[in-house]
Design a protein around this motif. Structure first.
Motif, PDB file in Angstrom:
ATOM      1  N   LYS A  57       0.856  -1.180   0.000  1.00 48.35           N
ATOM      2  CA  LYS A  57       0.000   0.000   0.000  1.00 48.35           C
ATOM      3  C   LYS A  57       0.895   1.234   0.000  1.00 48.35           C
ATOM      4  CE  LYS A  57      -4.086  -1.868   0.021  1.00 48.35           C
ATOM      5  NZ  LYS A  57      -4.998  -1.659  -1.127  1.00 48.35           N
ATOM      6  N   THR A  58       0.615   2.162  -0.899  1.00 47.67           N
ATOM      7  CA  THR A  58       1.450   3.347  -1.025  1.00 47.67           C
ATOM      8  C   THR A  58       1.361   4.206   0.237  1.00 47.67           C
ATOM      9  OG1 THR A  58       1.047   3.386  -3.398  1.00 47.67           O
ATOM     10  CG2 THR A  58       1.900   5.404  -2.393  1.00 47.67           C
ATOM     11  N   PRO A  59       2.495   4.527   0.895  1.00 53.48           N
ATOM     12  CA  PRO A  59       2.457   5.379   2.094  1.00 53.48           C
ATOM     13  C   PRO A  59       2.093   6.817   1.743  1.00 53.48           C
ATOM     14  CG  PRO A  59       4.711   4.914   1.451  1.00 53.48           C
ATOM     15  CD  PRO A  59       3.836   4.070   0.563  1.00 53.48           C
ATOM     16  N   LYS A  60       1.791   7.611   2.776  1.00 54.71           N
ATOM     17  CA  LYS A  60       1.356   8.986   2.549  1.00 54.71           C
ATOM     18  C   LYS A  60       2.423   9.814   1.867  1.00 54.71           C
ATOM     19  CE  LYS A  60      -1.837   9.166   6.471  1.00 54.71           C
ATOM     20  NZ  LYS A  60      -2.181   9.852   7.744  1.00 54.71           N
ATOM     21  N   GLU A  61       3.700   9.555   2.228  1.00 56.82           N
ATOM     22  CA  GLU A  61       4.769  10.371   1.658  1.00 56.82           C
ATOM     23  C   GLU A  61       5.155   9.958   0.250  1.00 56.82           C
ATOM     24  OE1 GLU A  61       6.653   7.169   4.268  1.00 56.82           O
ATOM     25  OE2 GLU A  61       4.989   8.588   4.369  1.00 56.82           O
ATOM     26  N   ALA A  62       4.536   8.891  -0.314  1.00 55.25           N
ATOM     27  CA  ALA A  62       4.880   8.462  -1.678  1.00 55.25           C
ATOM     28  C   ALA A  62       4.528   9.555  -2.677  1.00 55.25           C
ATOM     29  CB  ALA A  62       4.127   7.184  -2.030  1.00 55.25           C
ATOM     30  N   GLY A  63       5.331   9.624  -3.728  1.00 57.08           N
ATOM     31  CA  GLY A  63       5.109  10.625  -4.768  1.00 57.08           C
ATOM     32  C   GLY A  63       5.797  11.943  -4.500  1.00 57.08           C
TER      33      GLY A  63
END
Length: 622
Positions: free
Chosen positions: A599-605
């Motif tokens: 699951k992509t973490p909040k800080e991804a991107g």
């Protein structure tokens, strides 16, 4: 004297600071101008590729991309032109290049973006009309002349020579003569003449427009070369000026430090002389008073009658006044001495502080210059490698085109199709290299889009492996998938970029032992994907630098590459909130592992700068 000296030192220090700041501003300005010029060169290359793609592939998207990139390019040049450091006319040259290319675009649109549109569509329709009429009548002579006209048409399309237009007109005249000799009714003859006139007019219009497009393209290419040369010359000039101002700044710093130390030594010497003078002026009166008091005491001790009380009182008042004067004079001398010591000590501390600051700035400037030179060297190496990479597909394109030109009359459709396929493959390779370079630049500047979605990782990996099996049939590429989750949250385009790059690298660096293993499995809340080859490997000492931009391992000599692939892969993995791991044995094997969260973490991107800032804050907290 001390006050005047202090004012002089302060004024000299302020003047040196103003001069140093101005020189530093000039150096920074020229460095920024040089970097902006290099960025403009990269944007110009991107513009040329978009223009070439539109003129050859006729895709409207390429024209739209050219225009949007042209606006960004001109805005960049306007910022450069607004600087006091830009003596060139690059903005006018850019306007000329873009204007010439827009003329070529309009001519290309007039010719037609598809086979059934524009002048080419009208010409094709006129050909079909007259060929259908000839097929209905079965006239061999007229059909033969028609084929010769079509051949001149194809020859002109391939070589763009006006003599083919003349030959076409001669065949039209022969067609009219043969039509008169044939036994056709006046109505049929009129129909043929009308169709022939339409065909001839369409061909002449189309050929003239095609020559116009060729001339406009050549004119745009000339303006491109001029603009590129001006940008390169400006970048070199700005860099030289930046280095010159840096050297001047360092000279000012050294001279200022020498001057300040000289002033300090002079003040110390002056203070010592002043102390000696003050001491002598005080010791004399004190000794005289002591002698007077000793004489009075000796006189009194010798039995001389004591003076009257009044006289005695006056003498005591005199001695008291002398002692009071001595005490007051001593206090004043002490005060002045302490004031001199205070100014001397504070001035020494201030000079030491300023000298330390100047030394620190000198070290920073030397470090910045070293980093700038290292970056310039790496960029020069990168430009040389990219030029070599571009030269190979361009050589293939040129050689294949020359071969088609020489063997056109005796080559079959399959052979021509196969050679055209080589040209398209080389163009695709060029476009891929440019896209990889631009993606790396977008990641570094935080402008790449991150669009996560639920994807099946096994499907992505199998598709990439199958694709590379077709590209490299001589390689044994195996894949093992172990209990992967049904979906993970990631950007499918960036994920394809990551693993395609790693599999392509494994193929490129393991030609002697073509066994490549792809493994994927789940590890708690993450997935691990490893690609292992048995190629040239990487020395252990070079592994920490392998993801640095433009860095290439010493074992990769003689193998084509730009040094941005693994840097881009590592940054894209970090944008997903994942990790890039690598291990290798020189001459034996290399294994790259990508760890991605399910699951992509909040800080991804986050952008690359934001990721590095977060990691730096974590390191400081630790």
């Amino acid at each position: 004297m001390a006050f005047i000296s202090l004012v002089g030192v302060t004024a000299a220090f302020q003047i040196a600071g103003v001069i140093g700041k101005r020189l530093n501003d000039q150096e920074v300005g020229y460095s920024e101008a040089a970097n902006a010029a290099r960025q403009a060169e990269t944007l110009l290359l991107k513009l040329e590729l978009s223009a070439h793609h539109f003129l050859t592939q006729r895709e409207p998207e390429a024209q739209m991309k050219f225009r949007s990139d042209a606006l960004y390019f001109k805005n960049t040049l306007r910022k450069l032109g607004a600087s006091e450091y830009d003596p060139l006319h690059v903005l006018d040259l850019a306007e000329t290049y873009i204007s010439n290319m827009e003329k070529a675009f309009r001519t290309r649109v007039r010719l037609g973006l598809t086979e059934d549109k524009g002048l080419e569509g009208e010409l094709r329709e006129a050909v079909h009309d007259i060929e259908r009429r000839l097929a209905e009548h079965g006239d061999v002579e007229l059909t033969s002349l028609m084929l010769m006209m079509r051949r001149h048409e194809k020859d002109f399309m391939m070589r763009l020579r006006e003599d083919y237009v003349s030959q076409f007109s001669d065949r039209v005249t022969e067609f009219r003569g043969e039509l008169k000799r044939a036994n056709y009714s006046a109505a049929e003859e009129a129909v043929f003449l009308d169709l022939l006139k339409v065909y001839r007019d369409q061909f002449l219009t189309w050929s003239a427009t095609r020559l116009e497009l060729d001339a406009q393209t050549s004119q745009a290419q000339d303006s491109l070369l001029t603009l590129s040369a001006e940008l390169r010359r400006f970048a070199e000039t700005a860099q030289i000026e930046a280095e010159r101002f840096m050297v001047s700044h360092q000279t000012i710093v050294r001279k200022t430090a020498t001057f300040l130390w000289s002033i300090v030594l002079l003040l110390i010497a002056g203070g010592m002389l002043l102390s000696i003078w003050i001491g002598r002026s005080i010791v004399g009166p004190i000794a005289q008073v002591a002698d007077d008091m000793l004489a009075l005491s000796t006189k009194n001790s010798t039995g001389i009658p004591a003076p009257e009380r009044k006289n005695t009182r006056n003498e005591l008042e005199h001695i008291r006044s002398v002692l009071d004067y001595f005490a007051a004079n001593l206090a004043e001398t002490e005060r002045l001495h302490n004031e001199v010591l205070y100014h001397r000590d504070n001035l020494a501390d201030e000079v030491a502080k300023r000298t330390a600051e100047l030394e620190e700035k000198k070290i920073k400037l030397e470090l910045a210059l070293s980093q700038e030179r290292e970056l310039n060297e790496m960029q020069n190496q990168f430009v040389a490698m990219v030029s070599h990479e571009f030269r190979t597909p361009l050589t293939i394109i040129d050689g294949t085109a020359r071969r088609i030109d020489k063997t056109l009359e005796r080559s079959g459709p399959d052979e021509i199709k196969e050679r055209l396929g080589r040209i398209r493959a080389s163009v695709t390779r060029l476009s891929g290299m440019v896209e990889r370079t631009l993606d790396a630049s977008r990641v570094a500047h935080g402008s790449i889009e991150f669009v996560p979605s639920d994807i099946d990782l096994s499907v992505v990996l199998c598709d990439i492996v199958e694709r590379h099996r077709e590209i490299a049939p001589d390689y044994n590429i195996s894949i093992a998938l172990d209990e992967l989750p049904e979906t993970i949250e990631a950007d499918p385009r960036l994920l394809d970029h990551i693993f395609s790059n790693l599999v392509s690298n494994a193929i490129k660096y393991s030609k002697d032992r073509p066994d490549i293993h792809v493994r994927a499995g789940r590890d708690d809340s993450h997935v691990r994907v490893s690609i292992r080859d048995h190629g040239v490997g990487i020395p252990k000492a070079e592994l920490p630098n392998i993801t640095n931009r433009f860095f290439r391992a010493s074992t990769s000599k003689g193998i084509a590459g730009t040094g941005i692939g693994l840097n881009l892969v590592a940054n894209l993995a970090r944008m997903h909130g994942g990790q890039f791991l690598i291990d290798s044995e020189a001459g034996e094997w290399t294994e790259v592992t990508i760890v991605l969260p399910i699951k992509t973490p909040k800080e991804a991107g986050k952008t690359l700068a934001a990721i590095e800032a977060t990691e730096e804050s974590h390191d400081r907290a630790a």
